[in-house]
Scaffold this motif. Structure first.
Motif, PDB file in Angstrom:
ATOM      1  N   SER A 277       0.673  -1.284   0.017  1.00  0.00           N
ATOM      2  CA  SER A 277      -0.014  -0.071  -0.052  1.00  0.00           C
ATOM      3  C   SER A 277       0.948   1.289   0.104  1.00  0.00           C
ATOM      4  O   SER A 277       0.162   2.362  -0.244  1.00  0.00           O
ATOM      5  CB  SER A 277      -0.932   0.143   1.128  1.00  0.00           C
ATOM      6  OG  SER A 277      -0.246   0.212   2.460  1.00  0.00           O
ATOM      7  N   MET A 278       2.337   1.100   0.263  1.00  0.00           N
ATOM      8  CA  MET A 278       2.893   2.330   0.456  1.00  0.00           C
ATOM      9  C   MET A 278       3.078   3.303  -0.707  1.00  0.00           C
ATOM     10  O   MET A 278       3.398   2.811  -1.776  1.00  0.00           O
ATOM     11  CB  MET A 278       4.481   1.936   0.882  1.00  0.00           C
ATOM     12  CG  MET A 278       4.391   0.923   1.985  1.00  0.00           C
ATOM     13  SD  MET A 278       3.416   1.398   3.665  1.00  0.00           S
ATOM     14  CE  MET A 278       4.494   2.794   4.054  1.00  0.00           C
TER      15      MET A 278
ATOM     16  N   THR B 290      -1.199   1.759   4.902  1.00  0.00           N
ATOM     17  CA  THR B 290      -2.248   0.908   5.788  1.00  0.00           C
ATOM     18  C   THR B 290      -1.578   0.483   7.134  1.00  0.00           C
ATOM     19  O   THR B 290      -0.490   0.550   7.476  1.00  0.00           O
ATOM     20  CB  THR B 290      -2.948  -0.033   5.267  1.00  0.00           C
ATOM     21  OG1 THR B 290      -1.866  -1.254   5.111  1.00  0.00           O
ATOM     22  CG2 THR B 290      -3.366   0.022   3.920  1.00  0.00           C
ATOM     23  N   ALA B 291      -2.491   0.811   8.302  1.00  0.00           N
ATOM     24  CA  ALA B 291      -1.962   0.087   9.275  1.00  0.00           C
ATOM     25  C   ALA B 291      -1.355  -0.992   9.326  1.00  0.00           C
ATOM     26  O   ALA B 291      -0.471  -1.129  10.172  1.00  0.00           O
ATOM     27  CB  ALA B 291      -3.422   0.245  10.424  1.00  0.00           C
ATOM     28  N   ARG B 292      -1.649  -1.950   8.762  1.00  0.00           N
ATOM     29  CA  ARG B 292      -1.103  -3.130   8.637  1.00  0.00           C
ATOM     30  C   ARG B 292       0.184  -3.051   7.980  1.00  0.00           C
ATOM     31  O   ARG B 292       1.148  -3.854   8.541  1.00  0.00           O
ATOM     32  CB  ARG B 292      -2.126  -4.388   7.975  1.00  0.00           C
ATOM     33  CG  ARG B 292      -3.365  -4.853   8.598  1.00  0.00           C
ATOM     34  CD  ARG B 292      -4.221  -5.876   7.745  1.00  0.00           C
ATOM     35  NE  ARG B 292      -5.231  -6.089   8.670  1.00  0.00           N
ATOM     36  CZ  ARG B 292      -6.176  -6.877   7.820  1.00  0.00           C
ATOM     37  NH1 ARG B 292      -5.935  -7.807   6.613  1.00  0.00           N
ATOM     38  NH2 ARG B 292      -7.205  -7.342   8.507  1.00  0.00           N
ATOM     39  N   ASN B 293       0.404  -2.245   7.155  1.00  0.00           N
ATOM     40  CA  ASN B 293       1.715  -2.244   6.551  1.00  0.00           C
ATOM     41  C   ASN B 293       2.645  -1.619   7.233  1.00  0.00           C
ATOM     42  O   ASN B 293       3.612  -1.927   7.467  1.00  0.00           O
ATOM     43  CB  ASN B 293       1.503  -1.480   5.183  1.00  0.00           C
ATOM     44  CG  ASN B 293       1.246  -2.567   3.808  1.00  0.00           C
ATOM     45  OD1 ASN B 293       1.045  -2.069   2.726  1.00  0.00           O
ATOM     46  ND2 ASN B 293       0.917  -3.546   4.261  1.00  0.00           N
ATOM     47  N   TRP B 294       2.099  -0.515   8.096  1.00  0.00           N
ATOM     48  CA  TRP B 294       2.949  -0.061   9.218  1.00  0.00           C
ATOM     49  C   TRP B 294       3.405  -1.036  10.178  1.00  0.00           C
ATOM     50  O   TRP B 294       4.493  -1.100  10.788  1.00  0.00           O
ATOM     51  CB  TRP B 294       2.316   1.491   9.793  1.00  0.00           C
ATOM     52  CG  TRP B 294       2.217   2.369   8.839  1.00  0.00           C
ATOM     53  CD1 TRP B 294       1.159   2.896   8.338  1.00  0.00           C
ATOM     54  CD2 TRP B 294       3.410   3.316   8.427  1.00  0.00           C
ATOM     55  NE1 TRP B 294       1.634   4.140   7.613  1.00  0.00           N
ATOM     56  CE2 TRP B 294       2.891   4.262   7.591  1.00  0.00           C
ATOM     57  CE3 TRP B 294       4.952   3.143   8.664  1.00  0.00           C
ATOM     58  CZ2 TRP B 294       3.793   5.189   6.962  1.00  0.00           C
ATOM     59  CZ3 TRP B 294       5.815   4.111   7.958  1.00  0.00           C
ATOM     60  CH2 TRP B 294       5.085   4.858   7.147  1.00  0.00           C
TER      61      TRP B 294
ATOM     62  N   GLY C 151       7.106  -2.314  11.240  1.00  0.00           N
ATOM     63  CA  GLY C 151       7.494  -2.535  12.933  1.00  0.00           C
ATOM     64  C   GLY C 151       8.173  -3.669  13.039  1.00  0.00           C
ATOM     65  O   GLY C 151       9.008  -3.979  13.746  1.00  0.00           O
ATOM     66  N   GLU C 152       7.382  -4.869  12.654  1.00  0.00           N
ATOM     67  CA  GLU C 152       7.731  -6.225  12.941  1.00  0.00           C
ATOM     68  C   GLU C 152       9.309  -6.602  12.148  1.00  0.00           C
ATOM     69  O   GLU C 152      10.094  -7.221  12.620  1.00  0.00           O
ATOM     70  CB  GLU C 152       6.714  -7.244  12.166  1.00  0.00           C
ATOM     71  CG  GLU C 152       5.579  -7.546  13.198  1.00  0.00           C
ATOM     72  CD  GLU C 152       5.996  -8.253  14.397  1.00  0.00           C
ATOM     73  OE1 GLU C 152       6.443  -9.382  14.229  1.00  0.00           O
ATOM     74  OE2 GLU C 152       5.972  -7.690  15.584  1.00  0.00           O
TER      75      GLU C 152
END
Length: 378
Positions: free
Chosen positions: A238-239, A258-262, A266-267
């Motif tokens: 999504s970036m 997206t929040a999931r991609n952020w 982090g992971e």
């Protein structure tokens, strides 16, 4: 791979009333169906407690507006929730979380042999005879201790270096404006948080990838590199990075995802630059990103650290909470309350995106600490 169960959590039993010293403590309010549905089958901590703490981030009036929350435990989604009008496909602006992405990009270029962290920063105008800025290294820029006269914020907003660069006289060629500023301190001596510095790093990245000054060529070189070396391998589909009119990545504030991609980013850092067993970013670079600089214990390479300030009793408000979480916790932090918090010892990554002013962020931080404290340190 991030997975989320679609099974709803069964209704939780009310806690028994507790009596103490002849008085009764009130029972907590029953959790809503929305609060319970936000938590996975195996959140890694007591389900009701996770649901209640996440719910408070969305329902407490004093923390501002939480628009998205993704909580990962050991790489799996423990909780995920969105405010009305937002969902898993919404791209959220990074604001200053982009700085940590810029640091990762610089690390890849160093690994490729295109940049050298302790060499003079390759800015041609700084290398002229007699220019004291020639002593500024890439490391100084990464650690926000270049000594350049960059004032991030002030009482008069339109006089700040950030506003002038982004919106006023520097907006068409942000890097040139930032690089033209004089020194106000010896390079390396003092910490000064600066979005201008991150744009200089983005310009250095573009110069490393192409000799062209053509804006479209510069933009394509950096966008393609990010996609090929970072966003693609991490599955961050999504970036969307933004560039100025000169083709420089606005690397201090404008990347959308997206929040999931952020959470994936982090992971990626929690796993020291690894994804699915592949070492994408050198482990040593991630460790450098999360190591205190000589001028600022709370800051590494474009990354905030959960470390105490150098001098006890300093009046500055810490951007994190060193009294309530491991010192190894680090974070991407963006304007108005954007956070990707990573706690390796707790195996937790937490993304909170939304809109909170300064007073609301002061109330928000203890509540985010409450979520993290549900997870014991290893």
């Amino acid at each position: 791979m991030l997975r989320r169960s679609i099974t709803h959590i069964a209704a939780v039993a009310l806690l028994p009333t507790l009596g103490a010293c002849g008085s009764e403590e009130s029972e907590p309010a029953p959790l809503s169906e929305t609060a319970l549905a936000a938590v996975s089958d195996a959140p890694g901590a007591p389900t009701e407690q996770v649901a209640r703490q996440v719910d408070e981030l969305f329902t407490s009036e004093d923390v501002g507006e939480t628009r998205a929350l993704v909580l990962l435990y050991d790489g799996e989604i423990a909780a995920e929730r969105y405010a009305p009008g937002y969902d898993a496909d919404t791209r959220f602006v990074s604001w200053s979380m982009a700085k940590t992405v810029t640091a990762a990009m610089i690390g890849l270029l160093v690994a490729d042999g295109l940049l050298h962290v302790d060499a003079p920063a390759p800015i041609p105008k700084w290398q002229r005879p007699g220019d004291a800025r020639s002593d500024i290294t890439l490391r100084h820029l990464l650690q926000m201790r270049s000594g350049l006269d960059h004032t991030e914020a002030g009482e008069i907003p339109y006089e700040s270096s950030e506003v002038r660069m982004l919106f006023l006289d520097g907006r068409d060629d942000m890097a040139r404006w930032a690089e033209e500023q004089p020194l106000e301190a010896e390079p390396g001596e003092q910490f000064e948080y600066s979005s201008n510095t991150s744009v200089i790093l983005a310009d250095i990245a573009a110069r490393a990838l192409t000799d062209s000054s053509d804006p479209e060529t510069r933009r394509a070189a950096v966008a393609n590199y990010l996609q090929r070396r970072l966003f693609g391998p991490l599955g961050m589909e999504s970036m969307v990075p933004e560039f100025d009119a000169s083709g420089t990545l606005i690397g201090g504030s404008l990347i959308h995802g997206t929040a999931r991609n952020w959470a994936k980013f982090g992971e990626f850092l929690r796993n020291e630059g690894r994804v699915d067993g592949a070492q994408i970013l050198p482990r040593a670079w991630v460790r450098a990103m999360t190591t205190s600089s000589p001028a600022s214990p709370q800051y590494g390479f474009q990354t905030w650290l959960n470390r105490e300030f150098r001098e006890p009793g300093e009046e500055r408000r810490h951007p994190l909470f060193p009294d309530r979480a491991p010192a190894t916790l680090f974070s991407l932090i963006g304007h108005m309350g954007q956070y990707v918090m990573v706690s390796p010892e707790q195996r937790v990554t937490m993304v909170r995106l939304g809109h909170s002013d300064e007073a609301e962020r002061a109330a928000l931080m203890p509540q985010m600490a409450d979520v993290l404290e549900l997870y014991p340190e290893r």
